[in-house]
Motif scaffolding. Structure first.
Motif, short mmCIF file in Angstrom:
data_model
loop_
_atom_site.label_atom_id
_atom_site.label_comp_id
_atom_site.label_asym_id
_atom_site.label_seq_id
_atom_site.Cartn_x
_atom_site.Cartn_y
_atom_site.Cartn_z
N SER A 509 -2.03 2.86 -0.20
CA SER A 509 -3.28 3.14 -0.91
C SER A 509 -3.93 1.85 -1.39
CB SER A 509 -3.01 4.07 -2.09
OG SER A 509 -2.05 3.49 -2.97
N GLN A 510 -3.16 0.77 -1.41
CA GLN A 510 -3.73 -0.54 -1.74
C GLN A 510 -4.09 -1.26 -0.45
OE1 GLN A 510 -0.54 -2.31 -4.03
NE2 GLN A 510 -1.38 -1.54 -5.95
N HIS A 597 -0.70 -10.41 14.25
CA HIS A 597 -1.35 -11.14 13.17
C HIS A 597 -2.87 -11.11 13.32
CE1 HIS A 597 -2.35 -14.81 15.60
NE2 HIS A 597 -1.35 -14.35 16.33
N LEU A 598 -3.54 -11.04 12.19
CA LEU A 598 -5.00 -11.10 12.12
C LEU A 598 -5.43 -12.40 11.45
CD1 LEU A 598 -6.05 -7.51 10.94
CD2 LEU A 598 -6.48 -8.53 13.20
N PRO A 599 -6.56 -12.94 11.84
CA PRO A 599 -7.08 -14.13 11.14
C PRO A 599 -7.70 -13.75 9.81
CG PRO A 599 -8.65 -13.42 12.79
CD PRO A 599 -7.45 -12.52 12.93
N ALA A 600 -7.96 -14.75 8.99
CA ALA A 600 -8.72 -14.50 7.76
C ALA A 600 -10.09 -13.95 8.12
CB ALA A 600 -8.85 -15.79 6.96
N LEU A 601 -10.51 -12.93 7.37
CA LEU A 601 -11.78 -12.28 7.69
C LEU A 601 -12.36 -11.71 6.40
CD1 LEU A 601 -13.69 -11.56 10.03
CD2 LEU A 601 -12.42 -9.42 10.30
N LYS A 602 -13.33 -12.38 5.88
CA LYS A 602 -13.92 -11.98 4.60
C LYS A 602 -14.52 -10.59 4.70
CE LYS A 602 -17.04 -13.64 0.99
NZ LYS A 602 -17.99 -14.70 0.58
N GLY A 603 -14.23 -9.76 3.67
CA GLY A 603 -14.78 -8.42 3.61
C GLY A 603 -13.94 -7.38 4.32
N VAL A 604 -12.80 -7.78 4.89
CA VAL A 604 -11.92 -6.85 5.59
C VAL A 604 -10.55 -6.88 4.93
CG1 VAL A 604 -10.80 -6.27 7.79
CG2 VAL A 604 -13.18 -7.08 7.76
N SER A 605 -9.94 -5.69 4.78
CA SER A 605 -8.62 -5.58 4.17
C SER A 605 -7.71 -4.73 5.05
CB SER A 605 -8.72 -4.94 2.78
OG SER A 605 -9.57 -5.67 1.93
N TRP A 606 -6.41 -4.98 4.94
CA TRP A 606 -5.39 -4.27 5.71
C TRP A 606 -4.58 -3.44 4.72
CZ3 TRP A 606 -2.03 -7.38 9.76
CH2 TRP A 606 -1.27 -6.49 10.52
N ALA A 607 -4.41 -2.14 4.99
CA ALA A 607 -3.69 -1.26 4.07
C ALA A 607 -2.27 -1.77 3.83
CB ALA A 607 -3.66 0.16 4.61
N GLN A 608 -1.88 -1.85 2.57
CA GLN A 608 -0.56 -2.35 2.19
C GLN A 608 0.19 -1.28 1.40
OE1 GLN A 608 -0.66 -5.84 -0.31
NE2 GLN A 608 1.56 -6.12 -0.27
N TYR A 609 1.45 -1.12 1.75
CA TYR A 609 2.31 -0.20 1.01
C TYR A 609 3.44 -1.00 0.38
CZ TYR A 609 5.46 3.62 -0.17
OH TYR A 609 6.27 4.49 -0.86
N THR A 610 3.77 -0.70 -0.88
CA THR A 610 4.89 -1.33 -1.56
C THR A 610 5.81 -0.26 -2.10
OG1 THR A 610 3.52 -3.23 -2.20
CG2 THR A 610 5.58 -2.91 -3.42
N ASP A 611 7.09 -0.38 -1.78
CA ASP A 611 8.07 0.60 -2.24
C ASP A 611 8.07 0.72 -3.75
OD1 ASP A 611 9.27 1.79 -0.03
OD2 ASP A 611 10.57 0.06 0.33
N VAL A 612 8.30 1.92 -4.24
CA VAL A 612 8.51 2.13 -5.67
C VAL A 612 9.86 1.51 -6.02
CG1 VAL A 612 8.79 3.84 -7.50
CG2 VAL A 612 7.15 4.23 -5.64
N PHE A 613 9.82 0.59 -6.97
CA PHE A 613 11.05 -0.13 -7.26
C PHE A 613 12.10 0.83 -7.81
CE2 PHE A 613 13.42 -4.00 -8.21
CZ PHE A 613 12.98 -4.80 -7.17
N ASP A 614 13.34 0.65 -7.35
CA ASP A 614 14.51 1.43 -7.76
C ASP A 614 14.52 2.84 -7.17
OD1 ASP A 614 15.48 -0.71 -9.30
OD2 ASP A 614 14.29 -0.08 -11.02
N ALA A 615 13.52 3.20 -6.38
CA ALA A 615 13.50 4.48 -5.67
C ALA A 615 14.00 4.24 -4.25
CB ALA A 615 12.10 5.06 -5.66
N PRO A 616 14.33 5.30 -3.49
CA PRO A 616 14.75 5.11 -2.10
C PRO A 616 13.71 4.33 -1.31
CG PRO A 616 15.21 7.35 -2.81
CD PRO A 616 14.41 6.71 -3.91
N ALA A 617 14.18 3.54 -0.34
CA ALA A 617 13.29 2.71 0.45
C ALA A 617 12.44 3.56 1.38
CB ALA A 617 14.10 1.71 1.26
N THR A 618 11.18 3.21 1.49
CA THR A 618 10.25 3.86 2.41
C THR A 618 9.73 2.88 3.45
OG1 THR A 618 9.57 5.34 0.61
CG2 THR A 618 8.15 5.26 2.54
N VAL A 619 9.56 1.63 3.09
CA VAL A 619 9.17 0.61 4.05
C VAL A 619 10.23 0.55 5.16
CG1 VAL A 619 9.00 -1.90 4.37
CG2 VAL A 619 7.80 -0.79 2.49
#
Length: 783
Positions: A509-510, A597-619
């Motif tokens: 969602s980030q 890999h993607l180059p730097a590109l202003k105005g563009v973002s790539w969806a990032q997921y980060t595991d909930v710390f201390d919860a089961p791994a999802t990544v």
């Protein structure tokens, strides 16, 4: 009739059972000359000689792991430690927590004996895993792990004073004094391990060592100073612990304490955590870090109390500290510096940043190049800022046994801070967790030296494969090597399972803004990549075409490839969010790692997921996201992060065959079986019926994240399971656990002739799938 005193005393002595009593004139006590011209009475302390196979001096976590490893591998071992508790810098006397290496690199959590201790301590400890908060639960777990080893004898409060040499290249004995018992010990052994931190045993034995900082030209290290320095520059730290009393607690600083009136006086030094800290209360230059230890302690105590005075009385956030009072202040400094004993190999910056494969590797390092600024807190206007990743980066690197023994004292080994490194490499190897796993490797090597009746140098030259197999079997990680143990019957088995999880990236969602280039590494089980879809968002007002590059990787942490194998272009619509397909139709090598890999590109973002710390791994296991913050070196996004993508065709890298690849963590492949649900089963079929008496299982205590949570059990670790062998037309249970939380489990049982072994997994400690890294099978001759 009256009795004289002598007669009365003789009769009382006879009544008490003493016969033949008579007063004897005492001979004069033995004397030896004193330094000032007087004399010293000798024989006032009991002198005990103790003979061992291995003597480890220093009971920090490096020495503790070394002694346990030596004992487990059959050596009669002594652990000699000058303090009253084990742990050294990590003990509740000092309170530096063993640093979280996974904060700086990926898939690099240290395993083996250290993981056993860490997992047990987190399960028991009610305090978080934070500097300043280490308590006696940690001490007790270390103590328990030592005293339960039958081949290991512990000598606490015992200070090694002198080293007796047989000749210039051989230690004969260590002379030590034990506080509180009026005893002196003579410890003899064929092998000695210096885990003192300062390299004190090596120094007293005449071992060659380094002190200070080498010039840049000596080892061609970009992070070394231009000119050599006679004195190293990192300092020592005191930690504190504060508690909320529930009522206001005033603090009146002593007159000899410095003042920090404003926030600018603590520039760049984060002091928002009130409960404990801080590593940056560091004092070094101009003091000598060994000889001036007491002066450093006093100065660090002055600075600590000055910082606490600021927090309580002057800080902008002082109201939050109103009810806090000091509960603990360390009086024994956490030392960073050490003599570096010269071995047959000196680790340098190149070994860390572009590491070779060392055939005699005993451990690995992964901490970044971390050279603290000189003077520490005494230089108020110069905070210890982290260097750029291009300057400080490392990838997990092997540490060879040749760096863990003295080149001129043949029976002296070392673990922890004093190993053979340049100053630049030392800034990475010096950390506690690296010292601990080096300790395990050195301890096992010492035991093998005893078994083979050889020196450490001869062990490298003649028995390196035996050393590697021993360490890999005992849950160590040696970069570049897999299990090739001919005694492991599982290596030739065919493995099937109830089901397996696919490669699936969670949708974040980030969004990671492409202000810098970004990349995602993943395993490919097929021989072709048709399409890769990235979940992208564009805030631009016009469409933009971007090119995605594809490269191969050698390891899950390895982004060193510079040339693309293939490229694919796609257009991102304006003001959009969704999957963007990049069509490759590229043949690849199945069961290898790749990254896009993607180059730097202003105005563009790539969806990032980060595991909930201390919860089961999802990544997904064995995947790594990265950014390119500088010109050269990619920086992994740590603590369980991924950039969302989809691969066509669908990939299946978590199959049951991973349990017999010879690896016990993600490195050149995920090397992890993940079931699609619970309960689940794994079955190993051997080519023919064989006698089996030992099963070794390696589960998952998260090689990518390190929990700080109190009273914690890693949720991905298998909890309840059974081990069964095929017997005629039925299955016979030979082992199992109902409440497991440990990564490595070894089960021995009466030998059974079978051609099939099944692991039935009923439950994990919170996760919804079974995760198994490795299964090993041994017969009675090698169990």
């Amino acid at each position: 009739m009256s009795l004289d005193r002598r007669t009365l005393f003789e009769r009382l002595a006879a009544w008490a059972g003493f016969s033949g009593f008579s007063a004897q004139p005492q001979s004069p006590a033995p004397q030896r000359p004193g330094t000032l011209g007087g004399y010293i009475l000798s024989n006032r302390e009991e002198v005990l000689r103790r003979d061992f196979d291995v003597v480890v001096v220093g009971g920090g976590i490096a020495g503790t792991c070394a002694a346990i490893a030596a004992a487990r591998n059959g050596a009669k071992t002594a652990l000699v430690h000058e303090r009253s508790m084990l742990g050294g810098n990590s003990s509740s006397e000092v309170r530096l927590y063993p640093e979280v290496s996974t904060a700086h690199n990926v898939w690099c959590k240290e395993a083996g004996i250290l993981d056993e201790i860490h997992v047990e301590e987190r399960r028991r400890n009610h305090e978080p895993y934070v500097e300043g908060l280490m308590n006696s639960v940690w001490d007790l777990v270390l103590y328990e792990w030592v005293v339960r080893e039958t081949n290991l004898t512990l000598f606490l409060n015992t200070t090694a004073r002198e080293v007796e040499m047989k000749d210039p290249s051989t230690i004969l004995a260590i002379h030590a004094v034990q506080l509180g018992t009026e005893r002196k010990f003579l410890f003899t052994a064929p092998l000695f391990v210096d885990c003192t931190g300062d390299g004190a045993i090596a120094h007293r034995a005449g071992a060659e060592f380094r002190w200070g900082m080498e010039a840049r030209a000596e080892f061609h290290e970009s992070q070394a100073p231009e000119a050599a320095a006679a004195q190293p520059q990192m300092g020592s730290t005191l930690f504190f612990r504060a508690r909320d009393a529930g009522v206001p607690v005033p603090f009146d600083a002593p007159s000899w304490v410095p003042r920090f009136p404003a926030e600018a006086d603590l520039l760049g030094r984060n002091h928002t955590q009130i409960e404990g800290g801080y590593w940056w209360i560091e004092v070094g230059l101009p003091h000598h870090q060994i000889r001036d230890n007491e002066e450093i302690k006093h100065e660090a105590l002055r600075q600590l109390l000055g910082v606490w005075d600021h927090i309580k009385n002057r800080c902008e956030r002082k109201d939050k500290a109103r009810n806090y009072g000091l509960d603990f202040v360390s009086f024994w400094p956490y030392k960073r510096e050490a003599r570096r004993i010269i071995g047959d190999h000196t680790l340098t910056q190149r070994d860390l940043q572009n590491p070779p494969v060392h055939p005699d590797a005993v451990a690995f390092g992964c901490w970044y190049i971390d050279i603290h600024k000189p003077a520490g807190i005494l230089a108020r206007n110069k905070p210890n800022t982290r260097p750029t990743w291009d300057d400080a980066c490392v990838i997990p690197y092997g540490i060879p046994l040749r760096s863990c023994y003295s080149r001129n004292v043949n029976n002296l080994m070392m673990a922890g801070r004093p190993i053979s490194t340049s100053y630049v490499a030392f800034s990475s190897t010096r950390v506690l967790r690296t010292g601990a796993i080096v300790g395990q490797g050195v301890g096992a090597a010492a035991a093998l030296c005893r078994k083979n009746n050889c020196t450490p140098r001869e062990l490298v030259q003649q028995h390196a494969p035996q050393l590697r197999r021993t360490l890999l079997r005992q849950d160590c990680y040696l970069p570049g090597f897999d299990n090739d143990d001919p005694a492991d019957l599982a290596r030739g088995a065919t493995v099937t399972a109830s089901g397996q999880a696919p490669l699936a990236f969670p949708e974040g969602s980030q969004f990671f803004p492409l202000n810098t280039p970004a990349a995602q590494l993943f395993p490919v089980s097929s021989d072709r990549i048709e399409t890769i879809e990235l979940l992208l968002r564009s805030d631009r007002t016009e469409p933009v075409t971007v090119t995605l590059g594809l490269r191969q990787a050698g390891f899950v942490y390895d982004f060193r490839a510079r040339q693309d194998l293939a490229r694919a272009a796609a257009t991102i619509p304006p003001r959009s969010q969704g999957y963007v397909p990049f069509r490759f139709n590229q043949l690849v090598q199945a069961h290898h790692l790749y990254w896009v890999h993607l180059p730097a590109l202003k105005g563009v973002s790539w969806a990032q997921y980060t595991d909930v710390f201390d919860a089961p791994a999802t990544v997904p296991a064995g995947t790594t996201a990265a950014e390119l913050p500088g010109a050269t070196h990619w920086h992994p996004l740590t603590r369980g992060s991924s950039l969302s993508l989809r691969v066509t065709p669908a990939q299946a890298p978590y199959g049951p065959a991973n349990t017999v690849t010879g690896a016990n963590r993600p490195d050149r492949w995920p090397n992890l079986y993940i079931s699609d649900s619970l309960p689940a089963w794994l079955e190993l079929r051997l080519a023919q019926p064989t006698q089996i008496s030992e099963v070794q299982l390696t589960f998952d205590t998260d090689m990518n994240r390190h929990s700080r949570k109190p009273l914690y059990i890693y949720p991905d670790c298998v909890k309840r399971y059974d081990v069964l062998v095929a017997a005629n037309s039925t299955w016979k249970r030979v082992a199992g656990e109902t409440g497991n939380y440990m990564r490595r489990r070894v089960h021995t049982f009466p030998e059974a002739g079978t051609d099939r072994v099944r692991i039935e997994i009923h439950e994990a400690n919170g996760a919804k799938s079974a995760r198994v890294y490795e299964v090993r099978l041994y017969g009675p001759s090698s169990a």
